[in-house]
Scaffold this active site. Structure first.
Site, PDB file in Angstrom:
ATOM      1  N   CYS A 225     -17.793  36.616  -1.628  1.00 53.17           N
ATOM      2  CA  CYS A 225     -18.012  35.186  -1.883  1.00 53.17           C
ATOM      3  C   CYS A 225     -16.731  34.395  -2.151  1.00 53.17           C
ATOM      4  O   CYS A 225     -16.781  33.169  -2.252  1.00 53.17           O
ATOM      5  CB  CYS A 225     -18.971  35.014  -3.068  1.00 53.17           C
ATOM      6  SG  CYS A 225     -20.626  35.692  -2.754  1.00 53.17           S
ATOM      7  N   HIS A 304      -6.679  40.889  -6.878  1.00 48.61           N
ATOM      8  CA  HIS A 304      -7.492  41.978  -6.321  1.00 48.61           C
ATOM      9  C   HIS A 304      -7.528  43.135  -7.321  1.00 48.61           C
ATOM     10  O   HIS A 304      -6.485  43.652  -7.714  1.00 48.61           O
ATOM     11  CB  HIS A 304      -6.901  42.460  -4.988  1.00 48.61           C
ATOM     12  CG  HIS A 304      -7.913  43.084  -4.086  1.00 48.61           C
ATOM     13  ND1 HIS A 304      -8.719  44.132  -4.482  1.00 48.61           N
ATOM     14  CD2 HIS A 304      -8.261  42.816  -2.803  1.00 48.61           C
ATOM     15  CE1 HIS A 304      -9.515  44.475  -3.487  1.00 48.61           C
ATOM     16  NE2 HIS A 304      -9.262  43.695  -2.454  1.00 48.61           N
ATOM     17  N   HIS A 388     -11.362  18.474 -12.482  1.00 49.99           N
ATOM     18  CA  HIS A 388     -12.608  18.924 -11.850  1.00 49.99           C
ATOM     19  C   HIS A 388     -12.565  20.431 -11.619  1.00 49.99           C
ATOM     20  O   HIS A 388     -11.507  20.995 -11.312  1.00 49.99           O
ATOM     21  CB  HIS A 388     -12.829  18.199 -10.522  1.00 49.99           C
ATOM     22  CG  HIS A 388     -12.745  16.709 -10.626  1.00 49.99           C
ATOM     23  ND1 HIS A 388     -13.743  15.930 -11.167  1.00 49.99           N
ATOM     24  CD2 HIS A 388     -11.751  15.845 -10.274  1.00 49.99           C
ATOM     25  CE1 HIS A 388     -13.382  14.657 -11.130  1.00 49.99           C
ATOM     26  NE2 HIS A 388     -12.168  14.585 -10.603  1.00 49.99           N
ATOM     27  N   HIS A 392     -17.651  28.964  -8.248  1.00 43.34           N
ATOM     28  CA  HIS A 392     -18.575  29.535  -7.277  1.00 43.34           C
ATOM     29  C   HIS A 392     -19.985  29.640  -7.856  1.00 43.34           C
ATOM     30  O   HIS A 392     -20.190  30.241  -8.905  1.00 43.34           O
ATOM     31  CB  HIS A 392     -18.076  30.906  -6.840  1.00 43.34           C
ATOM     32  CG  HIS A 392     -19.106  31.732  -6.139  1.00 43.34           C
ATOM     33  ND1 HIS A 392     -19.785  31.270  -5.023  1.00 43.34           N
ATOM     34  CD2 HIS A 392     -19.594  32.979  -6.388  1.00 43.34           C
ATOM     35  CE1 HIS A 392     -20.632  32.208  -4.618  1.00 43.34           C
ATOM     36  NE2 HIS A 392     -20.539  33.242  -5.434  1.00 43.34           N
ATOM     37  N   HIS A 421     -28.800  24.807  -7.755  1.00 44.94           N
ATOM     38  CA  HIS A 421     -30.182  24.309  -7.784  1.00 44.94           C
ATOM     39  C   HIS A 421     -30.631  23.796  -6.421  1.00 44.94           C
ATOM     40  O   HIS A 421     -31.733  24.094  -5.955  1.00 44.94           O
ATOM     41  CB  HIS A 421     -30.289  23.195  -8.825  1.00 44.94           C
ATOM     42  CG  HIS A 421     -31.674  22.618  -8.965  1.00 44.94           C
ATOM     43  ND1 HIS A 421     -32.116  21.556  -8.191  1.00 44.94           N
ATOM     44  CD2 HIS A 421     -32.710  22.961  -9.755  1.00 44.94           C
ATOM     45  CE1 HIS A 421     -33.359  21.271  -8.514  1.00 44.94           C
ATOM     46  NE2 HIS A 421     -33.749  22.100  -9.463  1.00 44.94           N
ATOM     47  N   ASN A 425     -27.196  30.167  -3.697  1.00 48.19           N
ATOM     48  CA  ASN A 425     -25.885  30.792  -3.516  1.00 48.19           C
ATOM     49  C   ASN A 425     -25.605  30.871  -2.015  1.00 48.19           C
ATOM     50  O   ASN A 425     -26.164  31.699  -1.311  1.00 48.19           O
ATOM     51  CB  ASN A 425     -25.896  32.194  -4.141  1.00 48.19           C
ATOM     52  CG  ASN A 425     -24.551  32.899  -4.020  1.00 48.19           C
ATOM     53  OD1 ASN A 425     -23.673  32.446  -3.291  1.00 48.19           O
ATOM     54  ND2 ASN A 425     -24.394  34.007  -4.709  1.00 48.19           N
TER      55      ASN A 425
END
Length: 493
Positions: A225, A304, A388, A392, A421, A425
């Site tokens: 993702c 990572h 801002h 994710h 909402h 995802n």
């Protein structure tokens, strides 16, 4: 009691103003020191007479060789600097795919469909219903057409159709909004974790839009993702090499071939969370594009944690005991994500935080390490670095955890919660739906800084920092067009 409460509130208020004063003093310390220095230079310069200026000119005339050498050195140095300096990367515009309303999956319809499939036992159905109710997803998220069939048709052809629908839908909007022709694009990066057919997704795009033969194309798979930030980083590096060029990043995920039809609870979670979505982003290194661009890329920081076995295996595509394929999510996922976040912000912090925050962090670190002082580790205030936050929208727990750990306010995670909402995802593209939400709300002002942060399998935590170049308005065909007035909505606990 009231007196004690008022006294406590006054102390908190005083501490708040003391901290604000400290931040202002440290942040502007260099400027405050330069003011008297400049004043001294101006006073000294004002005392120079015409004769002093004339004597200086004569001195330079007698040392013409030195003047020429110095001038040549400055000229060569300037040329080398401008030839080797990093090129600015601008985000001209981006587009998010808006699925048609016929693909919407209401909660009741989702559960009814799962029962009629006949592949889930009663325990799994209860689990799915429980997770869906707590997921933070609304009634308007969408699933691909193949999953609306009974029985579902997760074929290769259906998966191709879903991916084409999403990618081409976003790209059509992007090309229309920017007036950039597909043949003008020199770099193409596509990321999709779980669907990597032959020919590749990047080849599908090149074939559809008849892009030029020397285009530098890349197809990233299995990156999770956070892959959109990775794609942006790759495009940025390519734009440093290839001058006067456009790069397009396409981020999507395929649901059709990755629905789980078994009863392993760890593998059932993605069925509840993941929904159809994708985004296309146009980047440029052309200086003429600065005026029409929305943002400028400031930093990309990638972390990572794959060397750790637990981190490596916490999000894993595998088969269950009866051979059903799905993505398994470990119970340690949130702990691993928290550790990855700490590593990421340790690198990002010095790049973005004001010096005042860095000093506080360093002092508490030294106190704990050297003199064993039992001081609670200082968590930097990233609200001083960014206006801002695009976190994710991986799930309610992910957003809650980051809101807590980074000491954010509800307004800072509003875009993430509302994206989850409205769209669910959508994997790597979720951070672009969140950015579009802020623009649709009219919150993005010139000079604002945006932090996009995402987590992915492997395990990775990646950050991108953008600077708004103007008061950003939503682009045509924004995914929030026609519904932004309904948000934010009140979410059930």
């Amino acid at each position: 009691m009231n007196g004690e409460k008022n006294s406590s509130n006054n102390r908190v208020l005083k501490l708040k103003y003391v901290k604000l004063g400290y931040h202002y003093l440290i942040t502007h310390l260099l400027k405050l020191c330069l003011v008297p220095l400049m004043a001294v230079i101006i006073v000294q310069a004002s005392r120079l007479s015409l004769n002093d200026i004339h004597q200086t000119w004569l001195h330079l005339e007698h040392n013409l060789v030195y003047v020429v050498v110095l001038s040549a050195f400055v000229l060569v140095g300037s040329t080398v600097y401008f030839m080797t300096r990093k090129r600015s990367v601008y985000l001209v515009d981006y587009a998010c795919y808006l699925p048609p309303s016929k693909l919407k999956v209401e909660h009741d319809r989702f559960m009814k469909h799962c029962k009629l499939m006949g592949c889930f036992d009663e325990t799994s159905l209860v689990f799915l219903d429980k997770i869906l109710g707590r997921s933070g997803l609304g009634e308007e998220t969408c699933a691909p057409e193949a999953m609306h069939c009974l029985p579902p048709k997760p074929s290769m052809e259906a998966a191709r159709q879903e991916t084409e629908q999403v990618m081409f839908g976003a790209l059509d909007t992007l090309f229309a909004n920017t007036n950039v022709k597909p043949k003008d694009v020199g770099i193409l990066v596509v990321n999709c974790s779980l669907f990597n057919p032959t020919p590749s997704l990047s080849s599908m795009i090149i074939n559809k839009y008849k892009m030029r033969g020397n285009i530098k194309s890349f197809n990233l798979g299995g990156m999770g993702c956070s892959a959109s930030v990775i794609s942006v980083d790759l495009a940025k590096d390519m734009l440093q090499v290839h001058r006067n060029n456009y790069a397009i990043v396409v981020s999507t995920e395929n649901i059709t071939q990755n629905w789980y039809f078994g009863n392993n609870k760890a593998m059932l979670l993605p069925n509840c969370l993941f929904r159809i979505g994708g985004a296309a982003v146009l980047l440029s290194n052309k200086s003429v594009d600065r005026r029409r661009s929305k943002y400028k890329l400031i930093h990309v920081v990638r972390t990572h944690c794959g060397a750790n076995n637990k981190a490596f295996n916490c999000v894993r595509q595998e088969q269950d005991d009866i051979g059903k394929t799905g993505v398994s999510l470990s119970k340690d996922l949130m702990t691993i994500a928290g550790n990855a976040l700490k590593s990421n912000i340790t690198t990002l912090g010095p790049l973005v935080l004001p010096i005042s925050e860095q000093i506080l962090f360093f002092v508490t670190l030294v106190a704990n390490k050297l003199i064993n002082a039992k001081i609670k580790p200082y968590t930097p205030d990233f609200k001083l670095a960014f206006e801002h936050f695009c976190i994710h929208a991986g799930g309610r727990a992910v957003i809650d955890e980051l809101e807590k750990n980074l000491h954010l306010l509800p307004v800072h995670v509003e875009a993430s919660r509302m994206t989850l909402h409205r769209f669910g995802n959508t994997s790597s593209s979720s951070i672009w739906y969140e950015l579009a939400y802020m623009e649709a709300k009219g919150r993005m002002q010139k000079g604002d800084r945006v932090w996009q942060i995402a987590f992915g399998s492997g395990f990775k935590c990646n950050s991108a920092v953008w600077l708004a170049l103007k008061n950003v308005k939503p682009s045509c065909n924004s995914p929030w067009e026609g519904c932004i007035h309904r948000y934010p909505v009140q979410l059930s606990l």
